[in-house]
Design a protein around this motif. Structure first.
Motif, PDB file in Angstrom:
ATOM      1  N   ALA A   1      16.938   8.590  10.378  1.00  0.00           N
ATOM      2  CA  ALA A   1      15.943   8.949  11.390  1.00  0.00           C
ATOM      3  C   ALA A   1      14.598   9.260  10.725  1.00  0.00           C
ATOM      4  CB  ALA A   1      16.427  10.144  12.203  1.00  0.00           C
ATOM      5  N   PHE A   2      14.656   9.895   9.557  1.00  0.00           N
ATOM      6  CA  PHE A   2      13.443  10.208   8.791  1.00  0.00           C
ATOM      7  C   PHE A   2      12.737   8.919   8.354  1.00  0.00           C
ATOM      8  CE2 PHE A   2      11.416  11.698   4.716  1.00  0.00           C
ATOM      9  CZ  PHE A   2      10.513  12.584   5.312  1.00  0.00           C
ATOM     10  N   ILE A   3      13.532   7.928   7.929  1.00  0.00           N
ATOM     11  CA  ILE A   3      12.982   6.626   7.544  1.00  0.00           C
ATOM     12  C   ILE A   3      12.311   5.959   8.752  1.00  0.00           C
ATOM     13  CG2 ILE A   3      13.565   4.289   6.771  1.00  0.00           C
ATOM     14  CD1 ILE A   3      15.878   5.554   5.175  1.00  0.00           C
ATOM     15  N   LEU A   4      13.008   5.954   9.884  1.00  0.00           N
ATOM     16  CA  LEU A   4      12.463   5.336  11.093  1.00  0.00           C
ATOM     17  C   LEU A   4      11.168   6.013  11.523  1.00  0.00           C
ATOM     18  CD1 LEU A   4      15.690   4.819  13.250  1.00  0.00           C
ATOM     19  CD2 LEU A   4      14.403   3.083  12.011  1.00  0.00           C
ATOM     20  N   HIS A   5      11.119   7.330  11.383  1.00  0.00           N
ATOM     21  CA  HIS A   5       9.919   8.078  11.750  1.00  0.00           C
ATOM     22  C   HIS A   5       8.712   7.577  10.961  1.00  0.00           C
ATOM     23  CE1 HIS A   5       7.171  11.380  12.552  1.00  0.00           C
ATOM     24  NE2 HIS A   5       7.092  11.620  11.254  1.00  0.00           N
ATOM     25  N   HIS A   6       8.888   7.397   9.656  1.00  0.00           N
ATOM     26  CA  HIS A   6       7.771   6.970   8.815  1.00  0.00           C
ATOM     27  C   HIS A   6       7.427   5.495   9.038  1.00  0.00           C
ATOM     28  CE1 HIS A   6       6.833  10.489   6.363  1.00  0.00           C
ATOM     29  NE2 HIS A   6       8.105  10.790   6.439  1.00  0.00           N
ATOM     30  N   ILE A   7       8.439   4.678   9.312  1.00  0.00           N
ATOM     31  CA  ILE A   7       8.152   3.275   9.628  1.00  0.00           C
ATOM     32  C   ILE A   7       7.384   3.185  10.946  1.00  0.00           C
ATOM     33  CG2 ILE A   7       9.187   1.067  10.251  1.00  0.00           C
ATOM     34  CD1 ILE A   7      11.421   1.634   8.304  1.00  0.00           C
TER      35      ILE A   7
ATOM     36  N   HIS B   1       0.816  -1.214   0.000  1.00  0.00           N
ATOM     37  CA  HIS B   1       0.000   0.000   0.000  1.00  0.00           C
ATOM     38  C   HIS B   1       0.852   1.266   0.000  1.00  0.00           C
ATOM     39  CE1 HIS B   1      -3.362  -2.693   0.756  1.00  0.00           C
ATOM     40  NE2 HIS B   1      -2.708  -3.181   1.801  1.00  0.00           N
ATOM     41  N   GLN B   2       1.908   1.246  -0.789  1.00  0.00           N
ATOM     42  CA  GLN B   2       2.808   2.386  -0.947  1.00  0.00           C
ATOM     43  C   GLN B   2       3.334   2.880   0.408  1.00  0.00           C
ATOM     44  OE1 GLN B   2       0.978   5.388  -3.397  1.00  0.00           O
ATOM     45  NE2 GLN B   2       0.878   4.047  -5.176  1.00  0.00           N
ATOM     46  N   SER B   3       3.897   1.961   1.179  1.00  0.00           N
ATOM     47  CA  SER B   3       4.465   2.280   2.487  1.00  0.00           C
ATOM     48  C   SER B   3       5.626   3.272   2.332  1.00  0.00           C
ATOM     49  CB  SER B   3       4.967   1.002   3.166  1.00  0.00           C
ATOM     50  OG  SER B   3       5.739   1.307   4.311  1.00  0.00           O
ATOM     51  N   ILE B   4       5.466   4.452   2.878  1.00  0.00           N
ATOM     52  CA  ILE B   4       6.490   5.495   2.754  1.00  0.00           C
ATOM     53  C   ILE B   4       7.800   5.042   3.399  1.00  0.00           C
ATOM     54  CG2 ILE B   4       7.118   7.869   3.308  1.00  0.00           C
ATOM     55  CD1 ILE B   4       4.933   7.623   1.235  1.00  0.00           C
ATOM     56  N   GLY B   5       7.699   4.412   4.568  1.00  0.00           N
ATOM     57  CA  GLY B   5       8.904   3.977   5.270  1.00  0.00           C
ATOM     58  C   GLY B   5       9.703   2.964   4.473  1.00  0.00           C
ATOM     59  N   ILE B   6       9.025   1.968   3.886  1.00  0.00           N
ATOM     60  CA  ILE B   6       9.716   0.948   3.093  1.00  0.00           C
ATOM     61  C   ILE B   6      10.271   1.559   1.808  1.00  0.00           C
ATOM     62  CG2 ILE B   6       9.482  -1.275   1.928  1.00  0.00           C
ATOM     63  CD1 ILE B   6       9.264  -1.398   4.953  1.00  0.00           C
ATOM     64  N   LEU B   7       9.512   2.461   1.191  1.00  0.00           N
ATOM     65  CA  LEU B   7       9.995   3.132  -0.023  1.00  0.00           C
ATOM     66  C   LEU B   7      11.255   3.939   0.271  1.00  0.00           C
ATOM     67  CD1 LEU B   7       6.609   4.375  -1.542  1.00  0.00           C
ATOM     68  CD2 LEU B   7       8.123   2.648  -2.523  1.00  0.00           C
ATOM     69  N   LEU B   8      11.261   4.635   1.397  1.00  0.00           N
ATOM     70  CA  LEU B   8      12.442   5.410   1.786  1.00  0.00           C
ATOM     71  C   LEU B   8      13.628   4.499   2.086  1.00  0.00           C
ATOM     72  CD1 LEU B   8      10.812   8.115   4.105  1.00  0.00           C
ATOM     73  CD2 LEU B   8      11.918   8.509   1.899  1.00  0.00           C
ATOM     74  N   ALA B   9      13.361   3.348   2.731  1.00  0.00           N
ATOM     75  CA  ALA B   9      14.436   2.392   3.023  1.00  0.00           C
ATOM     76  C   ALA B   9      15.051   1.878   1.724  1.00  0.00           C
ATOM     77  CB  ALA B   9      13.893   1.237   3.852  1.00  0.00           C
ATOM     78  N   GLY B  10      14.203   1.587   0.744  1.00  0.00           N
ATOM     79  CA  GLY B  10      14.709   1.153  -0.557  1.00  0.00           C
ATOM     80  C   GLY B  10      15.535   2.223  -1.233  1.00  0.00           C
ATOM     81  N   SER B  11      15.084   3.470  -1.128  1.00  0.00           N
ATOM     82  CA  SER B  11      15.830   4.570  -1.749  1.00  0.00           C
ATOM     83  C   SER B  11      17.175   4.763  -1.060  1.00  0.00           C
ATOM     84  CB  SER B  11      15.017   5.865  -1.700  1.00  0.00           C
ATOM     85  OG  SER B  11      14.853   6.319  -0.364  1.00  0.00           O
ATOM     86  N   TYR B  12      17.223   4.552   0.269  1.00  0.00           N
ATOM     87  CA  TYR B  12      18.495   4.648   1.002  1.00  0.00           C
ATOM     88  C   TYR B  12      19.485   3.612   0.457  1.00  0.00           C
ATOM     89  CZ  TYR B  12      21.837   4.613   4.890  1.00  0.00           C
ATOM     90  OH  TYR B  12      22.993   4.673   5.638  1.00  0.00           O
ATOM     91  N   ILE B  13      19.015   2.377   0.273  1.00  0.00           N
ATOM     92  CA  ILE B  13      19.890   1.304  -0.221  1.00  0.00           C
ATOM     93  C   ILE B  13      20.401   1.622  -1.622  1.00  0.00           C
ATOM     94  CG2 ILE B  13      19.989  -1.132  -0.864  1.00  0.00           C
ATOM     95  CD1 ILE B  13      17.883  -1.643   1.331  1.00  0.00           C
TER      96      ILE B  13
ATOM     97  N   GLN C   1       3.691   3.789  10.724  1.00  0.00           N
ATOM     98  CA  GLN C   1       2.920   2.657  10.214  1.00  0.00           C
ATOM     99  C   GLN C   1       2.927   1.475  11.177  1.00  0.00           C
ATOM    100  OE1 GLN C   1       4.056   1.525   6.249  1.00  0.00           O
ATOM    101  NE2 GLN C   1       2.235   0.248   5.945  1.00  0.00           N
ATOM    102  N   TRP C   2       4.094   1.248  11.818  1.00  0.00           N
ATOM    103  CA  TRP C   2       4.212   0.172  12.803  1.00  0.00           C
ATOM    104  C   TRP C   2       4.793   0.750  14.095  1.00  0.00           C
ATOM    105  CZ3 TRP C   2       6.380  -0.843   7.790  1.00  0.00           C
ATOM    106  CH2 TRP C   2       5.566  -1.641   6.975  1.00  0.00           C
ATOM    107  N   PRO C   3       3.943   1.220  14.994  1.00  0.00           N
ATOM    108  CA  PRO C   3       4.410   1.883  16.226  1.00  0.00           C
ATOM    109  C   PRO C   3       5.023   0.913  17.226  1.00  0.00           C
ATOM    110  CG  PRO C   3       2.016   1.703  16.223  1.00  0.00           C
ATOM    111  CD  PRO C   3       2.470   1.233  14.878  1.00  0.00           C
TER     112      PRO C   3
END
Length: 214
Positions: free
Chosen positions: A162-168, A128-140, A171-173
């Protein structure tokens, strides 16, 4: 410093962060230690970093996967052609299939990390277009083009993580995810400082504004 040393330090820092969150909950402390340990290895996802070789898809597996997907697309297109004739979608997917069959012969091991990042981003789209996972992929993907101990070992890399962790976390607190993860990443930068006698090289904490090694 070796990857195992970074992992141990990150685990200790993460455990301390978990203890500060809830000293009476062993699960929070344990989870935070694991998050801190993993996060402490993330800066080494850059080119020639120790962590990049551990998460990267193997060349043989990637070649097999691209060959399988490419052949599958071409076979599906042949069946679709007899039903609908030539359509724009058939041309596009046929091109993708042919491209995969060509690329797998020339791709090099160092680009496996890039493909891994693309795969993570694809998972982000599926989820569902997870921002956190998308950002993690872009980091890699970004890290796969960087020299070792460059931007992933800087304050910019820390801020991005930290920005990636914030978005993850949105979604998953998970308790301790942000604090333990950020602390674990920061511990890697501190452990790689040239100020410590075990390090011959330092890190460019303030790159690209200031490229002095610390």
């Amino acid at each position: 410093m070796k990857g195992s040393s970074h992992a141990y330090i990150g685990a200790a820092v993460g455990a301390i962060a978990g203890f500060q969150i809830d000293a009476t909950d062993p699960l929070t402390i344990t989870t935070s230690a694991i998050i801190g340990s993993i996060s402490a290895l993330v800066p080494d996802l850059d080119t020639n970093g120790t962590a990049s070789n551990r998460i990267t898809l193997s060349k043989s597996f990637s070649q097999w996967l691209m060959r399988l997907v490419g052949m599958g697309l071409l076979i599906a297109i042949i069946f679709q052609f007899f039903q609908t004739g030539i359509t724009p979608n058939i041309i596009i997917f046929a091109g993708i299939g042919a491209l995969l069959l060509v690329i797998f012969r020339f791709i090099k091991q160092r680009r496996m990390l890039t493909l891994t990042g693309i795969l993570v981003m694809a998972i982000g789209f599926v989820m569902h277009q997870s921002i956190g996972i998308l950002l993690a992929g872009s980091y890699i993907i970004i890290a796969s083009f960087l020299a070792h101990r460059s931007y992933t070992h800087s304050l910019i890399g820390l801020a991005f993580y930290a920005f990636i962790l914030h978005h993850i976390h949105l979604q998953w607190p998970i308790d301790g995810l942000f604090i333990a993860g950020t602390a674990g990443y920061a511990s890697h930068l501190i452990a790689d400082l040239k100020l410590l006698p075990v390090n011959r090289r330092g890190v460019k904490l303030f790159a690209p504004i200031w490229n002095k090694e610390w």
